[in-house]
Enzyme design. Structure first.
Site, PDB file in Angstrom:
ATOM      1  N   GLY A 168     -14.574 -16.730  -9.826  1.00 37.65           N
ATOM      2  CA  GLY A 168     -14.985 -17.556  -8.633  1.00 37.65           C
ATOM      3  C   GLY A 168     -16.549 -17.838  -8.566  1.00 37.65           C
ATOM      4  O   GLY A 168     -16.890 -18.233  -9.884  1.00 37.65           O
ATOM      5  N   GLY A 191     -18.297 -26.844 -13.889  1.00 36.76           N
ATOM      6  CA  GLY A 191     -17.941 -26.315 -15.213  1.00 36.76           C
ATOM      7  C   GLY A 191     -16.255 -25.634 -15.043  1.00 36.76           C
ATOM      8  O   GLY A 191     -15.597 -26.106 -15.677  1.00 36.76           O
ATOM      9  N   HIS A 192     -16.242 -24.974 -13.900  1.00 39.25           N
ATOM     10  CA  HIS A 192     -15.085 -24.562 -13.779  1.00 39.25           C
ATOM     11  C   HIS A 192     -13.932 -25.903 -13.235  1.00 39.25           C
ATOM     12  O   HIS A 192     -12.827 -25.751 -13.539  1.00 39.25           O
ATOM     13  CB  HIS A 192     -14.810 -23.542 -12.462  1.00 39.25           C
ATOM     14  CG  HIS A 192     -15.726 -22.258 -12.823  1.00 39.25           C
ATOM     15  ND1 HIS A 192     -16.887 -21.999 -11.882  1.00 39.25           N
ATOM     16  CD2 HIS A 192     -15.351 -21.262 -13.307  1.00 39.25           C
ATOM     17  CE1 HIS A 192     -17.061 -20.704 -12.603  1.00 39.25           C
ATOM     18  NE2 HIS A 192     -16.358 -20.361 -13.293  1.00 39.25           N
ATOM     19  N   GLN A 213     -14.726  -5.588 -16.837  1.00 38.62           N
ATOM     20  CA  GLN A 213     -15.346  -6.315 -17.973  1.00 38.62           C
ATOM     21  C   GLN A 213     -16.972  -6.183 -17.795  1.00 38.62           C
ATOM     22  O   GLN A 213     -17.770  -6.806 -18.384  1.00 38.62           O
ATOM     23  CB  GLN A 213     -14.968  -7.764 -18.125  1.00 38.62           C
ATOM     24  CG  GLN A 213     -15.389  -8.566 -16.992  1.00 38.62           C
ATOM     25  CD  GLN A 213     -14.443  -9.872 -16.968  1.00 38.62           C
ATOM     26  OE1 GLN A 213     -13.453  -9.909 -17.041  1.00 38.62           O
ATOM     27  NE2 GLN A 213     -15.256 -11.033 -17.272  1.00 38.62           N
ATOM     28  N   GLU A 236     -15.452 -23.503 -23.616  1.00 40.44           N
ATOM     29  CA  GLU A 236     -16.169 -22.969 -24.745  1.00 40.44           C
ATOM     30  C   GLU A 236     -17.845 -22.283 -24.537  1.00 40.44           C
ATOM     31  O   GLU A 236     -18.407 -22.003 -25.464  1.00 40.44           O
ATOM     32  CB  GLU A 236     -16.380 -24.396 -25.483  1.00 40.44           C
ATOM     33  CG  GLU A 236     -15.184 -24.570 -26.318  1.00 40.44           C
ATOM     34  CD  GLU A 236     -15.277 -25.947 -27.103  1.00 40.44           C
ATOM     35  OE1 GLU A 236     -16.429 -26.845 -27.231  1.00 40.44           O
ATOM     36  OE2 GLU A 236     -14.488 -26.315 -27.849  1.00 40.44           O
TER      37      GLU A 236
HETATM   38  P1  AMP Z   1     -16.024 -17.215 -15.289  1.00 42.00           P
HETATM   39  O1  AMP Z   1     -15.862 -17.591 -13.855  1.00 42.00           O
HETATM   40  O2  AMP Z   1     -17.585 -17.160 -15.708  1.00 42.00           O
HETATM   41  O3  AMP Z   1     -15.302 -15.962 -15.835  1.00 42.00           O
HETATM   42  O4  AMP Z   1     -15.592 -18.462 -16.149  1.00 42.00           O
HETATM   43  C1  AMP Z   1     -14.251 -18.924 -16.037  1.00 42.00           C
HETATM   44  C2  AMP Z   1     -14.154 -19.871 -17.117  1.00 42.00           C
HETATM   45  O5  AMP Z   1     -14.816 -21.271 -16.902  1.00 42.00           O
HETATM   46  C3  AMP Z   1     -14.324 -19.588 -18.280  1.00 42.00           C
HETATM   47  O6  AMP Z   1     -13.108 -19.862 -19.132  1.00 42.00           O
HETATM   48  C4  AMP Z   1     -15.483 -20.095 -18.774  1.00 42.00           C
HETATM   49  O7  AMP Z   1     -15.857 -20.171 -20.109  1.00 42.00           O
HETATM   50  C5  AMP Z   1     -15.506 -21.433 -18.239  1.00 42.00           C
HETATM   51  N1  AMP Z   1     -16.904 -21.690 -17.858  1.00 42.00           N
HETATM   52  C6  AMP Z   1     -17.895 -21.392 -17.113  1.00 42.00           C
HETATM   53  N2  AMP Z   1     -18.873 -22.000 -17.186  1.00 42.00           N
HETATM   54  C7  AMP Z   1     -18.542 -23.157 -18.076  1.00 42.00           C
HETATM   55  C8  AMP Z   1     -19.315 -24.393 -18.245  1.00 42.00           C
HETATM   56  N3  AMP Z   1     -20.416 -24.642 -17.854  1.00 42.00           N
HETATM   57  N4  AMP Z   1     -18.413 -25.333 -18.938  1.00 42.00           N
HETATM   58  C9  AMP Z   1     -17.329 -25.034 -19.392  1.00 42.00           C
HETATM   59  N5  AMP Z   1     -16.600 -24.097 -19.002  1.00 42.00           N
HETATM   60  C10 AMP Z   1     -17.223 -23.161 -18.345  1.00 42.00           C
END
Ligand code: AMP
Length: 287
Positions: A30, A35-36, A60, A147
């Site tokens: 969330g 990026g998401h 985690q 990535e």
């Molecule tokens: P998180 O909510 O931080 O667990 O991220 C969920 C997904 O979004 C994971 O696969 C992250 O690697 C991806 N993610 C988060 N930030 C970025 C970003 N700046 N660019 C690309 N993918 C992202």
């Protein structure tokens, strides 16, 4: 549509699969940002039925403080998902995923004990455990990962291979703000000064790439300068700065095309301290 019940989600996915529809999955914690959204767009392009999970997975986090300070913006997240054409947001309560008596844990193995795993005890075991659960609930044909969390991407690919999940893992490059800062849910916790200082990571990635273009391929030399630059940033505490081969994350001596520069550290002090993570592939020999 928002779903909290794992069994309802499972039944819905099963029905879509039976009808021959492709199920795409984007796991998140969330506090969604662009990026998401890039991950979600990719899923929308590829799948008939798109599921986004929003679940801050306690397993985690090794520090309660970090878990408690993780941003929650469910209402805004739901609006973004709706606008992006997401079919289901899966947002179960913690006790639906880990009910009383829950005791199964998946180990990420050696890949989970280095780098991020060394600084955050049990982090990747927690990631593998929750994803195993979510993969079995959502039953996706593919799942999209960023990535930005490069080690996580490798750990997940390993998990899927080792446990024979019939799921394709789709990677998406790091999305950045206009000035280069990698987008992250944690960025909202950066004050103005630390936000500016946090650019040291992107500047380091760029300057290393420039030197590689100029012909410097000795990792030792590149890293010495990169670390010096990072250590010169006020209130930045370097965790690691390494050049690794991109499949098992072994440090390398000579940069070859596609080698990965991985950076991590914290910016700020006390309550304002925020963990930062960034990485980039290195290319040899100019554009
Ligand atoms: P998180 O909510 O931080 O667990 O991220 C969920 C997904 O979004 C994971 O696969 C992250 O690697 C991806 N993610 C988060 N930030 C970025 C970003 N700046 N660019 C690309 N993918 C992202």
């Amino acid at each position: 549509m928002i779903i909290g019940s794992p069994s309802l989600m499972q039944a819905m996915s099963t029905a879509h699969r039976r009808e021959g529809r492709t199920v795409g999955f984007v796991p998140t914690m969330g506090a969604l940002h662009d990026g998401h959204m890039a991950l979600i767009r990719e899923a929308r392009l590829r799948a008939d039925f798109v599921v986004v999970s929003i679940f801050v997975n306690p397993k985690q986090f090794d520090k309660e403080k970090d878990l408690n300070s993780y941003p929650h913006t469910l209402e805004a997240d739901l609006k973004l998902c709706h606008a992006a054409g997401v079919d289901v947001v899966l947002s179960p309560p913690v006790d639906a995923i880990y009910p009383a008596g829950y005791c199964t844990n998946i180990s990420a193995g050696p890949l989970g004990r280095v780098l991020e795993g060394r600084s955050r005890n049990g982090h990747f075991d927690g990631v593998c455990t929750v994803l195993t659960s979510f993969f079995s609930i959502v039953q996706p044909h593919f799942a999209v990962f960023g990535e930005k969390d490069f080690q996580q991407l490798l750990v997940v690919k390993r998990l899927v291979r080792d446990l024979h999940f019939p799921i394709e893992i789709v990677p998406i490059p790091v999305l950045r703000d206009i000035d280069g800062l990698a987008l992250s849910s944690r960025n909202v916790r950066l004050n103005k000064r630390n936000r500016q200082r946090a650019l040291c990571l992107f500047k380091t990635l760029s300057s290393v790439q420039e030197r590689v273009f100029e012909g410097e391929v000795r990792a030792r030399v590149l890293l010495r300068d990169a670390r010096a630059r990072l250590k010169n940033t006020p209130d930045f505490k370097l965790d690691y700065c390494l050049i690794v081969e991109p499949y098992v994350l072994n440090s390398i001596e000579t940069v070859s095309d596609g080698a990965r520069l991985l950076l991590a550290g914290t910016i700020g002090t006390g309550k304002n301290q925020v963990r930062l993570l960034d990485n980039s592939p290195l290319f040899i020999g100019g554009q």
